[in-house]
Design a protein around this motif. Structure first.
Motif, short mmCIF file in Angstrom:
data_model
loop_
_atom_site.label_atom_id
_atom_site.label_comp_id
_atom_site.label_asym_id
_atom_site.label_seq_id
_atom_site.Cartn_x
_atom_site.Cartn_y
_atom_site.Cartn_z
N HIS A 156 0.60 -1.04 -0.22
CA HIS A 156 0.10 0.39 -0.33
C HIS A 156 0.85 1.69 0.07
N HIS A 160 1.79 3.73 -3.17
CA HIS A 160 1.29 5.75 -3.11
C HIS A 160 3.18 6.70 -3.74
N TYR A 215 -11.81 1.23 2.44
CA TYR A 215 -11.27 2.12 2.40
C TYR A 215 -10.57 2.98 1.39
N GLU A 222 -7.08 6.21 -2.92
CA GLU A 222 -6.06 4.99 -1.83
C GLU A 222 -6.67 3.85 -2.29
ZN LIG Z 1 -2.94 5.01 1.96
#
Ligand SMILES: [Zn+2]
Length: 261
Positions: A156, A160, A215, A222
């Motif tokens: 994750h 990013h 999320y 995201e």
């Molecule tokens: Zn994130």
């Protein structure tokens, strides 16, 4: 386990050294989604992880001492997205900060009535533009068991970083052409809109919640990070819900179409 990395770093070697066999096999056992990769992928990953460990600096927060096992575990998961792209995608930072558990961050929001709310949010990880990646070791360690649900905090945060190569974290990494950018945007936007709709229906009207972590519905960046977690650790289940994104991600992560900026 010998403190292999301390010795390696102490020598200030810039030449990657092969990860000791026992340490590498223990890492694969801990994270079955790595062990399941092809022989060629695993061999490529092992080389990339050595290089990553030579280039990056690990720091433990709150007196945590980062062991060889921890550094290799983080490096192996961080290198999975760039297995075919190369480590150049991570060359804008060197620091990786490891906390023992989730971090509490102070947050502040202002509501419609103008009231300011202060609260603390538990963070499993954080990626700063041009800066370090911060991770909760407790959650990194649990990643082997969480793969079934498509969760992976290391992937994750490093997604990013890939997303932010061209500036904003907007769910779109650097791509080689306008056409590639448009295709990416169309596929991601359609999937994101449908996903947000499904999350909203589940939350408001008790509909079936999606398999992918809700999320992902908080922002396009995201959604990209959450979708990639699942794509890398539970590809079959991810593809059941997001076949078009599997095709899109395959093209990006497995071919030379991606150009680091
Ligand atoms: Zn994130």
């Amino acid at each position: 386990m010998l403190n292999w990395l301390q010795t390696l770093w102490g020598r200030r070697s810039t030449r990657p050294e092969t990860i000791p066999e026992a340490l590498w096999l223990a890492t694969l056992r801990q994270y079955p989604f790595l062990a399941r990769r092809s022989v060629a992928d695993r061999s490529q990953l092992r080389g990339l992880v050595s290089q990553f460990l030579t280039e990056k600096e690990f720091t433990g927060a709150h007196d945590l001492s980062v062991t060889d096992e921890m550094a290799v575990a983080i490096a192996a998961q961080a290198c999975l997205p760039v297995l075919h792209l190369g480590l150049r995608w991570y060359d804008d930072f060197t620091g990786i900060v490891v906390h023992p558990g989730a971090m509490l961050a102070r947050r502040e929001t202002t509501d419609h009535a103008g009231v300011v709310h202060h609260y603390k949010e538990a963070l499993l990880g954080e990626a700063m533009h041009g800066g370090p990646v911060t991770l909760s070791w407790q959650d990194v360690a649990a990643a082997g068991d969480l793969a079934e649900q498509g969760h992976n905090v290391v992937i994750h945060e490093f997604i990013h970083k890939i997303d932010m190569r061209d500036g904003a974290a907007d769910g779109c990494p650097p791509l080689p052409s306008r056409a590639a950018h448009a295709a990416w945007h169309d596929a991601m936007q359609a999937a994101y809109d449908a996903f947000c709709e499904q999350v909203a229906m589940a939350e408001r009207f008790g509909g079936q919640p999606p398999w992918l972590d809700a999320y992902g519905a908080t922002a396009p960046a995201e959604f990209f990070a959450v979708a990639c977690e699942a794509y890398f650790v539970n590809r079959d289940r991810f593809t059941q819900d997001f076949a078009t994104l599997t095709t899109l991600f395959d093209r990006f992560f497995k071919t030379n179409e991606a150009i680091a900026q």
